[in-house]
Scaffold this active site. Sequence first.
Site, PDB file in Angstrom:
ATOM      1  N   ARG A  23      -8.419   6.181  -5.118  1.00 49.10           N
ATOM      2  CA  ARG A  23      -7.072   5.964  -4.572  1.00 49.10           C
ATOM      3  C   ARG A  23      -7.005   4.641  -3.802  1.00 49.10           C
ATOM      4  O   ARG A  23      -5.993   3.944  -3.838  1.00 49.10           O
ATOM      5  CB  ARG A  23      -6.669   7.137  -3.662  1.00 49.10           C
ATOM      6  CG  ARG A  23      -6.352   8.400  -4.461  1.00 49.10           C
ATOM      7  CD  ARG A  23      -6.366   9.644  -3.613  1.00 49.10           C
ATOM      8  NE  ARG A  23      -5.442   9.605  -2.516  1.00 49.10           N
ATOM      9  CZ  ARG A  23      -5.652  10.200  -1.335  1.00 49.10           C
ATOM     10  NH1 ARG A  23      -6.754  10.890  -1.120  1.00 49.10           N
ATOM     11  NH2 ARG A  23      -4.758  10.102  -0.383  1.00 49.10           N
ATOM     12  N   ARG A  70       5.240   2.209  -4.870  1.00 50.77           N
ATOM     13  CA  ARG A  70       3.797   1.982  -4.925  1.00 50.77           C
ATOM     14  C   ARG A  70       3.417   0.950  -5.970  1.00 50.77           C
ATOM     15  O   ARG A  70       2.233   0.646  -6.116  1.00 50.77           O
ATOM     16  CB  ARG A  70       3.125   3.284  -5.320  1.00 50.77           C
ATOM     17  CG  ARG A  70       2.587   4.086  -4.175  1.00 50.77           C
ATOM     18  CD  ARG A  70       2.034   5.340  -4.803  1.00 50.77           C
ATOM     19  NE  ARG A  70       0.883   5.821  -4.144  1.00 50.77           N
ATOM     20  CZ  ARG A  70       0.929   6.727  -3.167  1.00 50.77           C
ATOM     21  NH1 ARG A  70       2.068   7.167  -2.723  1.00 50.77           N
ATOM     22  NH2 ARG A  70      -0.180   7.157  -2.646  1.00 50.77           N
ATOM     23  N   LYS A 107       0.952   7.232   7.046  1.00 52.31           N
ATOM     24  CA  LYS A 107       2.348   7.145   6.607  1.00 52.31           C
ATOM     25  C   LYS A 107       3.067   8.486   6.792  1.00 52.31           C
ATOM     26  O   LYS A 107       4.176   8.537   7.317  1.00 52.31           O
ATOM     27  CB  LYS A 107       2.433   6.718   5.129  1.00 52.31           C
ATOM     28  CG  LYS A 107       1.790   5.366   4.828  1.00 52.31           C
ATOM     29  CD  LYS A 107       1.923   4.986   3.373  1.00 52.31           C
ATOM     30  CE  LYS A 107       1.230   5.932   2.413  1.00 52.31           C
ATOM     31  NZ  LYS A 107      -0.234   6.013   2.581  1.00 52.31           N
ATOM     32  N   ARG A 145      -9.150  15.101   7.093  1.00 46.25           N
ATOM     33  CA  ARG A 145      -7.782  15.656   7.002  1.00 46.25           C
ATOM     34  C   ARG A 145      -7.813  17.100   6.471  1.00 46.25           C
ATOM     35  O   ARG A 145      -8.538  17.419   5.546  1.00 46.25           O
ATOM     36  CB  ARG A 145      -6.920  14.810   6.071  1.00 46.25           C
ATOM     37  CG  ARG A 145      -5.548  15.438   5.840  1.00 46.25           C
ATOM     38  CD  ARG A 145      -4.550  14.482   5.262  1.00 46.25           C
ATOM     39  NE  ARG A 145      -4.996  13.869   4.027  1.00 46.25           N
ATOM     40  CZ  ARG A 145      -4.350  12.875   3.437  1.00 46.25           C
ATOM     41  NH1 ARG A 145      -3.259  12.384   3.972  1.00 46.25           N
ATOM     42  NH2 ARG A 145      -4.810  12.366   2.320  1.00 46.25           N
ATOM     43  N   ARG A 173      -7.266  18.574   0.994  1.00 50.88           N
ATOM     44  CA  ARG A 173      -6.495  18.217  -0.197  1.00 50.88           C
ATOM     45  C   ARG A 173      -7.452  17.904  -1.331  1.00 50.88           C
ATOM     46  O   ARG A 173      -8.498  17.278  -1.097  1.00 50.88           O
ATOM     47  CB  ARG A 173      -5.647  16.966   0.106  1.00 50.88           C
ATOM     48  CG  ARG A 173      -4.177  17.244   0.120  1.00 50.88           C
ATOM     49  CD  ARG A 173      -3.372  16.108   0.637  1.00 50.88           C
ATOM     50  NE  ARG A 173      -3.424  14.877  -0.130  1.00 50.88           N
ATOM     51  CZ  ARG A 173      -2.688  13.794   0.146  1.00 50.88           C
ATOM     52  NH1 ARG A 173      -1.862  13.814   1.168  1.00 50.88           N
ATOM     53  NH2 ARG A 173      -2.784  12.714  -0.586  1.00 50.88           N
TER      54      ARG A 173
HETATM   55  P1  AP5 Z   1      -1.616  10.878   6.937  1.00 50.40           P
HETATM   56  O1  AP5 Z   1      -0.423  10.696   7.806  1.00 50.40           O
HETATM   57  O2  AP5 Z   1      -1.681  12.115   6.093  1.00 50.40           O
HETATM   58  O3  AP5 Z   1      -1.841   9.548   6.053  1.00 50.40           O
HETATM   59  P2  AP5 Z   1      -1.049   8.992   4.797  1.00 50.40           P
HETATM   60  O4  AP5 Z   1      -0.954   7.517   4.932  1.00 50.40           O
HETATM   61  O5  AP5 Z   1       0.231   9.757   4.601  1.00 50.40           O
HETATM   62  O6  AP5 Z   1      -2.107   9.328   3.682  1.00 50.40           O
HETATM   63  P3  AP5 Z   1      -1.963   9.950   2.237  1.00 50.40           P
HETATM   64  O7  AP5 Z   1      -3.363  10.168   1.757  1.00 50.40           O
HETATM   65  O8  AP5 Z   1      -1.063  11.168   2.222  1.00 50.40           O
HETATM   66  O9  AP5 Z   1      -1.288   8.804   1.466  1.00 50.40           O
HETATM   67  P4  AP5 Z   1      -1.307   8.602  -0.008  1.00 50.40           P
HETATM   68  O10 AP5 Z   1      -0.374   7.482  -0.124  1.00 50.40           O
HETATM   69  O11 AP5 Z   1      -2.630   8.400  -0.641  1.00 50.40           O
HETATM   70  O12 AP5 Z   1      -0.888  10.050  -0.605  1.00 50.40           O
HETATM   71  P5  AP5 Z   1       0.498  10.618  -1.132  1.00 50.40           P
HETATM   72  O13 AP5 Z   1       0.597  11.992  -0.650  1.00 50.40           O
HETATM   73  O14 AP5 Z   1       1.601   9.677  -0.883  1.00 50.40           O
HETATM   74  O15 AP5 Z   1      -2.908  10.802   7.867  1.00 50.40           O
HETATM   75  C1  AP5 Z   1      -4.218  10.969   7.319  1.00 50.40           C
HETATM   76  C2  AP5 Z   1      -5.106  11.709   8.343  1.00 50.40           C
HETATM   77  O16 AP5 Z   1      -5.257  10.885   9.494  1.00 50.40           O
HETATM   78  C3  AP5 Z   1      -4.526  13.035   8.846  1.00 50.40           C
HETATM   79  O17 AP5 Z   1      -5.582  13.938   9.032  1.00 50.40           O
HETATM   80  C4  AP5 Z   1      -3.877  12.686  10.191  1.00 50.40           C
HETATM   81  O18 AP5 Z   1      -3.888  13.776  11.087  1.00 50.40           O
HETATM   82  C5  AP5 Z   1      -4.788  11.552  10.672  1.00 50.40           C
HETATM   83  N1  AP5 Z   1      -4.067  10.540  11.458  1.00 50.40           N
HETATM   84  C6  AP5 Z   1      -2.871   9.961  11.163  1.00 50.40           C
HETATM   85  N2  AP5 Z   1      -2.552   9.041  12.102  1.00 50.40           N
HETATM   86  C7  AP5 Z   1      -3.580   9.038  13.015  1.00 50.40           C
HETATM   87  C8  AP5 Z   1      -3.832   8.299  14.209  1.00 50.40           C
HETATM   88  N3  AP5 Z   1      -2.953   7.371  14.671  1.00 50.40           N
HETATM   89  N4  AP5 Z   1      -4.971   8.543  14.883  1.00 50.40           N
HETATM   90  C9  AP5 Z   1      -5.864   9.472  14.436  1.00 50.40           C
HETATM   91  N5  AP5 Z   1      -5.681  10.213  13.305  1.00 50.40           N
HETATM   92  C10 AP5 Z   1      -4.540   9.988  12.596  1.00 50.40           C
HETATM   93  O19 AP5 Z   1       0.239  10.597  -2.711  1.00 50.40           O
HETATM   94  C11 AP5 Z   1      -0.662  11.486  -3.328  1.00 50.40           C
HETATM   95  C12 AP5 Z   1      -0.645  11.228  -4.828  1.00 50.40           C
HETATM   96  O20 AP5 Z   1       0.669  11.485  -5.374  1.00 50.40           O
HETATM   97  C13 AP5 Z   1      -0.969   9.800  -5.270  1.00 50.40           C
HETATM   98  O21 AP5 Z   1      -2.373   9.559  -5.334  1.00 50.40           O
HETATM   99  C14 AP5 Z   1      -0.277   9.757  -6.649  1.00 50.40           C
HETATM  100  O22 AP5 Z   1      -1.040  10.434  -7.621  1.00 50.40           O
HETATM  101  C15 AP5 Z   1       0.981  10.556  -6.401  1.00 50.40           C
HETATM  102  N6  AP5 Z   1       2.110   9.704  -5.943  1.00 50.40           N
HETATM  103  C16 AP5 Z   1       2.748   9.804  -4.738  1.00 50.40           C
HETATM  104  N7  AP5 Z   1       3.714   8.866  -4.645  1.00 50.40           N
HETATM  105  C17 AP5 Z   1       3.672   8.165  -5.803  1.00 50.40           C
HETATM  106  C18 AP5 Z   1       4.421   7.040  -6.290  1.00 50.40           C
HETATM  107  N8  AP5 Z   1       5.381   6.447  -5.558  1.00 50.40           N
HETATM  108  N9  AP5 Z   1       4.102   6.561  -7.521  1.00 50.40           N
HETATM  109  C19 AP5 Z   1       3.152   7.141  -8.277  1.00 50.40           C
HETATM  110  N10 AP5 Z   1       2.396   8.192  -7.866  1.00 50.40           N
HETATM  111  C20 AP5 Z   1       2.662   8.696  -6.639  1.00 50.40           C
END
Ligand code: AP5
Length: 218
Positions: A171, A88, A13, A127, A160
Amino acid sequence: MRILLLGPPGAGKGTQAARLAASARIAHVATGDMFRQAVAAGSDLGARVRDVMERGALVPDDLTVAVVRQRLGAGDCGPGFVLDGFPRTLPQAEALDGLLTEMERPLDAAIALEVPEAVVLRRLAGRRVCPRCGATYHVDTDPPGEGGVCRCCGEVVAQRGDDQEETQRRRLEVYQRDTAPLLGYYAAQGRLVAVGGDGPVDVVAGAVLRAALGRQGR
Ligand code: AP5
């Protein structure tokens, strides 16, 4: 253009939202990034969300919605935005609908990135992120510079905290329980578009852009 990206942790994402924002010239609104910045800055918001994030749980809905409401009012969201990591939960999705109705700026599409769980786990394990500028890398598919430094700003990259194996599992469980039901929610609105996320980053980016353009203003 007003888009949101859905998908499990590691679906890509953040990677795809950054590309879509750059190619469509819209704002990238990532709640996870905003919360991590608040933790790094030691702000009141950071103090409230740090423990929750370390456990891989969700920040309370009211706090998250308040943060997004304020962010969507910023000037750079005028031409449009891509939401990454929000909503979410069902209450967050309902709050977003209310907010966008109030703003008279309906959502164009909810784009779901479809990636098998085994791939997601490999992505999370490999990552690495830059603690200074937030650039994201992967040890196998997109490695940082020599010596493990960020290619954008030269800082040493790190894993991270919530990418440790046990927290990853937590998660993914939280995603299945609280966030996966949003696929049905947006399908019922006729706004869901599924895109295969298990391909090279550029190929996925092209598919996401086509999906977003295809839904714009409909
Ligand atoms: P990446 O693009 O970083 O993936 P992502 O889907 O963004 O993964 P996240 O782990 O960041 O999502 P998340 O939803 O768990 O975390 P968030 O930060 O929102 O890609 C991942 C890896 O794959 C990277 O190394 C990249 O290089 C690689 N990659 C990507 N695409 C690729 C491809 N096509 N081919 C090969 N490799 C690839 O949330 C973190 C925390 O914040 C949550 O757990 C929660 O505690 C809190 N939080 C955030 N938003 C909310 C909300 N709305 N409500 C409540 N709590 C929230």
